[in-house]
Structure formats: structure tokens, C-alpha cells
Design an enzyme around this catalytic site. Structure first.
Site, PDB file in Angstrom:
ATOM      1  N   ASP A   1      -1.689  -2.882   3.371  1.00 16.00           N
ATOM      2  CA  ASP A   1      -2.408  -1.921   2.540  1.00 16.00           C
ATOM      3  C   ASP A   1      -3.350  -2.713   1.639  1.00 16.00           C
ATOM      4  O   ASP A   1      -2.897  -3.513   0.814  1.00 16.00           O
ATOM      5  CB  ASP A   1      -1.391  -1.105   1.713  1.00 16.00           C
ATOM      6  CG  ASP A   1      -2.046   0.023   0.914  1.00 16.00           C
ATOM      7  OD1 ASP A   1      -3.199  -0.161   0.464  1.00 16.00           O
ATOM      8  OD2 ASP A   1      -1.395   1.064   0.725  1.00 16.00           O
TER       9      ASP A   1
ATOM     10  N   TYR B   1       3.398   1.090  -2.328  1.00 16.36           N
ATOM     11  CA  TYR B   1       3.021   2.384  -2.922  1.00 16.36           C
ATOM     12  C   TYR B   1       4.189   3.375  -2.759  1.00 16.36           C
ATOM     13  O   TYR B   1       4.751   3.496  -1.662  1.00 16.36           O
ATOM     14  CB  TYR B   1       1.777   2.850  -2.174  1.00 16.36           C
ATOM     15  CG  TYR B   1       1.215   4.180  -2.570  1.00 16.36           C
ATOM     16  CD1 TYR B   1       0.744   4.406  -3.851  1.00 16.36           C
ATOM     17  CD2 TYR B   1       1.111   5.201  -1.634  1.00 16.36           C
ATOM     18  CE1 TYR B   1       0.193   5.628  -4.202  1.00 16.36           C
ATOM     19  CE2 TYR B   1       0.551   6.429  -1.964  1.00 16.36           C
ATOM     20  CZ  TYR B   1       0.104   6.635  -3.257  1.00 16.36           C
ATOM     21  OH  TYR B   1      -0.443   7.842  -3.593  1.00 16.36           O
TER      22      TYR B   1
ATOM     23  N   LYS C   1      -9.879   5.975  -3.222  1.00 15.72           N
ATOM     24  CA  LYS C   1     -10.013   5.159  -4.426  1.00 15.72           C
ATOM     25  C   LYS C   1     -11.440   4.600  -4.522  1.00 15.72           C
ATOM     26  O   LYS C   1     -12.351   5.329  -4.839  1.00 15.72           O
ATOM     27  CB  LYS C   1      -8.950   4.053  -4.423  1.00 15.72           C
ATOM     28  CG  LYS C   1      -7.535   4.577  -4.142  1.00 15.72           C
ATOM     29  CD  LYS C   1      -6.919   5.331  -5.310  1.00 15.72           C
ATOM     30  CE  LYS C   1      -5.670   6.115  -4.944  1.00 15.72           C
ATOM     31  NZ  LYS C   1      -4.565   5.345  -4.401  1.00 15.72           N
TER      32      LYS C   1
ATOM     33  N   ARG D   1     -12.286  17.601  16.585  1.00 20.77           N
ATOM     34  CA  ARG D   1     -11.133  16.888  16.033  1.00 20.77           C
ATOM     35  C   ARG D   1     -11.192  15.389  16.331  1.00 20.77           C
ATOM     36  O   ARG D   1     -10.656  14.568  15.595  1.00 20.77           O
ATOM     37  CB  ARG D   1      -9.830  17.497  16.567  1.00 20.77           C
ATOM     38  CG  ARG D   1      -8.640  16.841  15.953  1.00 20.77           C
ATOM     39  CD  ARG D   1      -7.265  17.481  16.202  1.00 20.77           C
ATOM     40  NE  ARG D   1      -7.167  18.588  17.080  1.00 20.77           N
ATOM     41  CZ  ARG D   1      -6.879  18.501  18.390  1.00 20.77           C
ATOM     42  NH1 ARG D   1      -6.718  17.329  18.966  1.00 20.77           N
ATOM     43  NH2 ARG D   1      -6.786  19.593  19.102  1.00 20.77           N
TER      44      ARG D   1
HETATM   45  C1  LIG Z   1      -3.430   5.934  -3.558  1.00 17.61           C
HETATM   46  C2  LIG Z   1      -2.836   4.956  -2.635  1.00 17.61           C
HETATM   47  C3  LIG Z   1      -2.483   5.309  -1.335  1.00 17.61           C
HETATM   48  C4  LIG Z   1      -2.588   6.733  -0.838  1.00 17.61           C
HETATM   49  O1  LIG Z   1      -3.882   7.172  -0.777  1.00 17.61           O
HETATM   50  P1  LIG Z   1      -4.269   8.741  -0.827  1.00 17.61           P
HETATM   51  O2  LIG Z   1      -5.673   8.723  -0.420  1.00 17.61           O
HETATM   52  O3  LIG Z   1      -3.993   9.182  -2.220  1.00 17.61           O
HETATM   53  O4  LIG Z   1      -3.374   9.421   0.159  1.00 17.61           O
HETATM   54  C5  LIG Z   1      -1.988   4.337  -0.497  1.00 17.61           C
HETATM   55  N1  LIG Z   1      -1.820   3.074  -0.920  1.00 17.61           N
HETATM   56  C6  LIG Z   1      -2.139   2.696  -2.177  1.00 17.61           C
HETATM   57  C7  LIG Z   1      -1.947   1.283  -2.577  1.00 17.61           C
HETATM   58  C8  LIG Z   1      -2.653   3.625  -3.071  1.00 17.61           C
HETATM   59  O5  LIG Z   1      -2.926   3.248  -4.313  1.00 17.61           O
END
Ligand SMILES: *Cc1c(COP(=O)(O)O)cnc(C)c1O
Length: 395
Positions: free
Chosen positions: A186, A114, A211, A61
Site C-alpha cells: 500500500d 490501514y 487521497k 463495466r
Molecule cells: C484511506 C486509505 C485506504 C482506503 O482508501 P479509500 O479510498 O478510502 O477506500 C487504504 N490505505 C490507506 C493507507 C489509506 O490511508
């Protein structure tokens, strides 16, 4: 880990390759494992303590050599002290916030974050007794007026989700620093290739690697990079909450990171070309793209970012759902779906007015968000052109 003398691409591509510990395989092997065995009681007794300071094997973990390789890679890419891999982008967000917030604290967070980040703040963060204030992403130095004695964190996302307002990060960061406030950003939209938050003074950077870093729409993965002061706290929070990632998904993250640069260049080029073309279409009311001077905060994008990514929005006249369906259902290359950042183009209709409280989304036009993939640009243009025609003719 810092090496300022080589370029981003060389650094990313050559990180951790051809190591003796990998038996000279170019890529880091996928180490599956839960149990780690110790040769002596002494080693076992000290393992937990040693883990606090370095990447050593204790238990599955807490990471395998595959996990550590990605964590070191992302820290290197974003010029941070340390990196952490977690199960999704959203868990990177929630862990970063939970690492620093306690009952009685105050959180300042951009109105354009988000959606699920906002949901987490409105539910869980509120429930643990933290006061949450959303701020206008174009606020700049007026953020000072929202700071309270108990403000613990300032959370940014730039450009903003759905509507792409670019924030004046250095100004917000310098005010936060003066007030001993931890800054979190972010960085998913730009990816580490186009923006490195820690270079601009941010303490903690979070990325949905689902992404662009994974880049092939086939794994969920989140990454956190932090400076030295905040690293131990986040690592401890991650471990306490029990987050971990399958080594196969970690491997996809490492593999994706190696080609991030070429994909981002192509996304940048394709999206910019499509956005420019859309702007000249009579059916299009407005294109919202950080590289256009009409985008709020465009000057900060120009000053701080190395490029633009695949994701932007455009407005058309609002018509009924059937007209929208005839536009979107019949596209050939733009699929309807979430989880942008992969090789293929995506489209979704969006409604920012439902997720804003500090600002008001004034337009009543239909807003559509595109993720422009790596396809031939002429095919993408033709696809949207025919879609717009269907939309016009069905009304
Ligand atoms: C998609 C996204 C997230 C979340 O990511 P996941 O991997 O889908 O949990 C967080 N911040 C932004 C800006 C995003 O586009």
C-alpha cells in the site's frame, strides 16, 4: 509504456495530451457509456478475448477510453506493466489480495496496516480459509522465520498507518522472491511522487487515489499497478468481482495526477515545518514523522523515499474528552475528518493500541494525527498553538 529518459513530472504531465483521438483537446474527454456496439458479429465474438491483451471497448463495466487513460497513466507513473482503476482505495486492497489468495494459503501482513485492510483480513480472508499472520513492521530479515510452506503473499504498508514505522522493503522483497511469495504494498502515504514500489522490487502496488491523486476531497478512487507476471490475474479478479468507476471520478483522478507534484512538494514542506515546530513545544511529548531520526525505520525512509508527505502524528499528555474537544473543536484550519490528501488540513485523535496484535503500542499518551494541507504555514502553527493552549488550560 516505460520511458526512463524523462523525469517523473514531465512524464506525468505530458502523458496522453494533445492526442488526435482526443480531437486535440488537451485533456482526455469524459466518456460515459455502458453499451458498446460492434459493426460485425466477428468483432463481437472476439471482443472478450481481445480485451485480455489490450484496452479495447467491450462494455462499460470493463472501462471506457477515460478509464484506460488513467490506468495507463498510473502504470507509467509507477513504472509498472499495467494499471487498474477501482472504486476505492479499499477495493484496490481487497482485489489485490483476492487475486492471489485461496483456501489453505498463508498471508503475512504488517501489523500497522490501514484499519479496514486489517478488518478485511480478520473477516473475509479468514473466512475463505486463509491463515493470516501479522508481523512487526520493523522485523527486517527476521521475516524469514515467519514464512511457511504455504505462504502465498507478503503485504506491506510503509510507513505504517497511524504510527509511521518505515519498512525495509528491499530486504522483505528479496526474501519473499527467494520463497516465491507475491509482494503487495500500500503506497498511499507517499503517493507515486515520493515512492514507486515496483522500482524496489514489489510485485503489486495499491494506492487510495482518494487521497493525494484526486487531491481535492471530492471523489473515491483506488488504483492498482502491477508487474507483468501479476497483471492478468488482478485484472481478471477485478472484472469477475464487477468493480468499475464512474468516468467523472476517473476524470478527477487524471486531473489531480497532473498537479500531484506541486501539491506533494508543498505538503512535504508544510508538514515538515509544522512537525519541527511541534517538536519544540513544551506540551508535545513526541512527534512521529518518518523524516525524523526518532521514527522507527527512518534510515529506510532516507534511503528509499524522495520526500515525506502531509501525514504524521504527535503525542500530548492524555486528558479527558472535554479537554480534547476544546482543542480540536475550535481549530480554524484543521477540520476533524477522515480522507486526508486533500488541499485542506485535517486532524483526528487516534488509538493504535486498538489495532495491533503482533506488537504492543506502549505509550498511554494522547496521539493525534495531522494531515497538513496547503494553507499558509504561519496560520497552521498559530492554529495548533492556540489549540494546545486550550488543551492545557482546560485540564
Ligand atoms: C484511506 C486509505 C485506504 C482506503 O482508501 P479509500 O479510498 O478510502 O477506500 C487504504 N490505505 C490507506 C493507507 C489509506 O490511508
Amino acid at each position: 509504456m516505460k520511458n526512463d529518459n524523462i523525469g517523473f513530472k514531465s512524464k506525468t504531465i505530458h502523458h496522453n495530451i494533445q492526442k488526435k483521438s482526443n480531437r486535440y483537446l488537451v485533456n482526455v474527454p469524459v466518456y460515459h457509456g455502458s453499451t458498446v456496439v460492434f459493426s460485425t458479429l466477428h468483432e463481437f465474438d472476439h471482443s472478450r478475448e481481445d480485451y485480455k491483451n489490450k484496452n479495447i471497448l467491450v462494455y462499460g463495466r470493463l472501462g471506457t477510453p477515460t478509464t484506460f487513460a488513467l490506468e495507463e497513466l498510473i502504470a507509467d507513473m509507477e513504472n509498472g506493466f499495467g494499471g487498474l482503476a477501482v472504486s476505492s482505495g479499499l477495493s484496490a486492497v481487497t482485489i489485490s489480495l483476492l487475486s492471489f489468495l485461496s483456501a489453505g494459503d498463508h498471508l503475512l501482513i504488517a501489523d500497522t496496516v490501514y484499519g479496514p485492510t486489517r478488518k478485511f483480513c480478520d473477516t473475509f480472508v479468514n473466512r475463505i480459509g486463509v491463515e493470516v499472520t501479522y508481523y512487526d513492521p520493523t522485523i527486517g530479515s527476521a521475516i524469514e522465520n515467519l514464512i511457511q510452506k504455504n505462504t502465498r503473499c507478503l503485504y506491506m504498508e510503509s510507513p505504517g498507518s497511524l504510527t509511521f514505522e518505515v519498512q525495509d522493503v528491499p530486504t522483505l522483497v528479496s526474501i519473499a522472491k527467494r520463497n516465491s511469495i507475491t509482494t503487495i504494498m500500500d503506497n498511499t502515504w507517499a503517493s507515486p511522487y515520493f515512492y514507486r514500489p515496483l522500482d524496489h522490487g514489489v510485485n503489486v502496488s495499491v494506492t487510495s487515489a482518494t487521497k493525494y491523486i484526486v487531491g481535492h476531497s471530492d471523489a473515491m478512487l483506488g488504483l492498482i499497478v502491477s508487474d507483468e507476471t501479476h497483471y492478468a490475474e488482478i485484472r481478471s479478479c477485478r472484472t469477475t468481482l464487477g468493480h468499475c468507476v464512474s468516468p467523472d471520478d476517473i476524470y478527477l483522478g487524471i486531473r489531480g495526477a497532473k498537479t500531484l507534484c506541486v501539491r506533494m512538494e508543498q505538503h512535504h514542506q508544510n508538514a515538515l515545518e509544522l512537525a519541527t515546530w511541534l517538536q519544540s513545544q513544551p506540551d508535545v511529548i513526541r512527534v512521529i514523522h518518518p523524516a525524523f531520526s526518532s521514527c522507527p525505520g527512518h534510515e529506510f525512509w532516507k534511503r528509499d523515499f524522495d520526500g515525506a508527505s502531509s501525514l504524521f502524528s504527535f503525542e500530548v499528555e492524555r486528558r479527558d474528552r472535554a479537554a480534547l474537544a476544546s482543542f480540536l473543536d475550535n481549530l480554524k484550519f484543521f477540520s476533524i475528518g477522515l480522507g486526508w490528501g486533500g488541499y485542506g488540513s485535517l486532524v483526528v485523535p487516534i488509538n493504535p493500541e486498538l489495532v495491533r496484535t503482533a506488537t504492543t503500542w506502549k505509550s498511554d499518551a494522547q496521539l493525534i494525527r495531522l494531515h497538513v494541507g496547503l494553507e499558509d504555514i504561519d496560520d497552521l502553527k498559530k492554529d495548533i498553538e492556540l489549540g494546545l493552549k486550550r488543551y492545557r488550560e482546560l485540564s
